[in-house]
Design an enzyme around this catalytic site. Sequence first.
Site, mmCIF file in Angstrom:
data_model
loop_
_atom_site.group_PDB
_atom_site.id
_atom_site.type_symbol
_atom_site.label_atom_id
_atom_site.label_comp_id
_atom_site.label_asym_id
_atom_site.label_seq_id
_atom_site.Cartn_x
_atom_site.Cartn_y
_atom_site.Cartn_z
ATOM 1 N N HIS A 1 4.520 38.953 10.604
ATOM 2 C CA HIS A 1 3.813 37.901 11.323
ATOM 3 C C HIS A 1 5.216 36.996 11.493
ATOM 4 O O HIS A 1 4.429 35.862 11.241
ATOM 5 C CB HIS A 1 2.431 37.599 12.006
ATOM 6 C CG HIS A 1 1.832 37.263 13.137
ATOM 7 N ND1 HIS A 1 3.287 37.008 14.437
ATOM 8 C CD2 HIS A 1 0.838 36.917 13.673
ATOM 9 C CE1 HIS A 1 2.165 36.177 14.879
ATOM 10 N NE2 HIS A 1 1.108 36.978 14.819
ATOM 11 N N ASP B 1 -7.244 34.131 6.682
ATOM 12 C CA ASP B 1 -6.578 35.028 7.636
ATOM 13 C C ASP B 1 -7.936 35.753 8.247
ATOM 14 O O ASP B 1 -8.602 35.835 7.088
ATOM 15 C CB ASP B 1 -5.324 35.833 8.130
ATOM 16 C CG ASP B 1 -5.239 36.183 9.162
ATOM 17 O OD1 ASP B 1 -5.480 35.834 9.763
ATOM 18 O OD2 ASP B 1 -3.564 37.495 9.791
ATOM 19 N N GLN C 1 4.201 33.214 13.163
ATOM 20 C CA GLN C 1 2.314 32.514 12.718
ATOM 21 C C GLN C 1 3.506 31.583 11.682
ATOM 22 O O GLN C 1 3.171 30.427 11.660
ATOM 23 C CB GLN C 1 2.186 33.871 12.499
ATOM 24 C CG GLN C 1 1.125 32.444 11.914
ATOM 25 C CD GLN C 1 0.106 31.754 12.823
ATOM 26 O OE1 GLN C 1 -0.033 32.362 13.768
ATOM 27 N NE2 GLN C 1 0.141 30.949 12.205
ATOM 28 N N ARG D 1 3.118 26.839 17.716
ATOM 29 C CA ARG D 1 3.665 28.678 17.825
ATOM 30 C C ARG D 1 4.666 28.547 19.425
ATOM 31 O O ARG D 1 5.455 29.061 19.466
ATOM 32 C CB ARG D 1 2.126 28.872 17.867
ATOM 33 C CG ARG D 1 1.691 29.642 17.250
ATOM 34 C CD ARG D 1 1.863 30.871 16.337
ATOM 35 N NE ARG D 1 2.789 32.129 16.914
ATOM 36 C CZ ARG D 1 1.906 32.691 17.227
ATOM 37 N NH1 ARG D 1 0.851 32.847 16.736
ATOM 38 N NH2 ARG D 1 2.247 34.176 17.695
ATOM 39 N N ARG E 1 5.639 43.012 20.001
ATOM 40 C CA ARG E 1 3.970 43.212 19.447
ATOM 41 C C ARG E 1 3.305 44.394 18.811
ATOM 42 O O ARG E 1 3.497 45.074 19.748
ATOM 43 C CB ARG E 1 2.872 42.554 20.271
ATOM 44 C CG ARG E 1 1.936 41.926 18.998
ATOM 45 C CD ARG E 1 0.635 40.940 19.846
ATOM 46 N NE ARG E 1 -0.452 40.616 19.325
ATOM 47 C CZ ARG E 1 -0.567 39.315 18.782
ATOM 48 N NH1 ARG E 1 0.826 38.603 18.513
ATOM 49 N NH2 ARG E 1 -1.553 39.443 17.691
ATOM 50 N N CYS F 1 -4.469 31.258 10.921
ATOM 51 C CA CYS F 1 -3.491 31.786 12.056
ATOM 52 C C CYS F 1 -4.516 32.251 13.350
ATOM 53 O O CYS F 1 -3.586 31.855 14.541
ATOM 54 C CB CYS F 1 -2.959 32.396 11.883
ATOM 55 S SG CYS F 1 -3.419 34.248 11.803
#
Length: 354
Positions: free
Chosen positions: A168, A263, A171, A330, A141, A303
């Site tokens: 991402h 988001d 996600q 997830r 990440r 998310c």
Amino acid sequence: MLFNGRNFVSIAKLAGTSKQLLRQFWYGTPAQMNVHIKGQDLLTLQNYTADELKYLLWMASDLKQRIKHKGEYLPLMQGKSLAMIFEKRSTRTRLSTETGFALLGGHPSFLTRQDIHLGTNESLTDTARVLSSMTNAILARVYDHNDLDLMAKEATIPIINGLSDLYHPLQILADYLTLQEHFGGLKGLTIAWIGDGNNVLQSFMTSAAKLGMHLRIATPRGFEPDLRITKITEQNSKEYGTKLLLTTDPLEAADSANVLVTDTWISMGQEEEKKERLKAFQGYQITMQTAKSAASNWTFLHCLPRKPEEVDDEVFYSPRSLVFQEAENRKWTIMAVMVSLLTDYSPQLRKPTF
């Protein structure tokens, strides 16, 4: 004679058909998709074909069914280890990866810049080579997507994007699994993105058309997605025959959409831009008024973590909101990625209709 499952079982018994054939009829076989992704990296969904994306979602459904609903123990990662490099703090990515990999019998190791010499006293190249000799995969990440590209070049094990400034992908796989479970299929759905042109949106853009979904995107001027990714999205839309709209009007994006998505407007590392961003995003909050423009079966995704200026409580906590199912998924999609990239296991659940 009408051919159905009951008749098949009767015929199979009479003909002495093996249990394996019966199992394949009910659960399907991986040969139906001819997918081979073991050993690959997962840096962006743009690098995955439609069948490969469907396979990952099929795998996630299979693991969720067998482990969560049937209570089976599948130690598919036994004897394997995972390096988890996190430059940014995390709730869902960290917890879903750690618990998911451990649930499969593997050993995850959580590493921050304070734990290792990443890019400080030791180069990314050296780090990738060292971790390749000690672990079976690296989930990273990071702030800069170029760091993932470099690690993928230098490592001899799969590199998995846990989030970067560009994408991402984990996600979005969770989002697709959630929509698959809710609607019973993905093809033909219209997704409306209302918010920042960020990494989550760009993962939608590089994959939705491959699964037959239409995209309607509303971003304020100056906050559009990366132009290179927009061009890729336009090409994908033409290739797969889907519709694409880019606008600055949230209500135009929401028009007839099955899925409303947003988001955070202020991602990690953008805190200094907060005042400017809040001003630019005025009118972009998703509310029931926004939903009036959507299709009658509209749903909502986010998310997380969520802030009230992005979506009000009435929508966020409504029965139309799938955010907590999305958050749980997830775990199952990350597990599916690990199993697909590191083992020869094939889904036992019959292939869903996408």
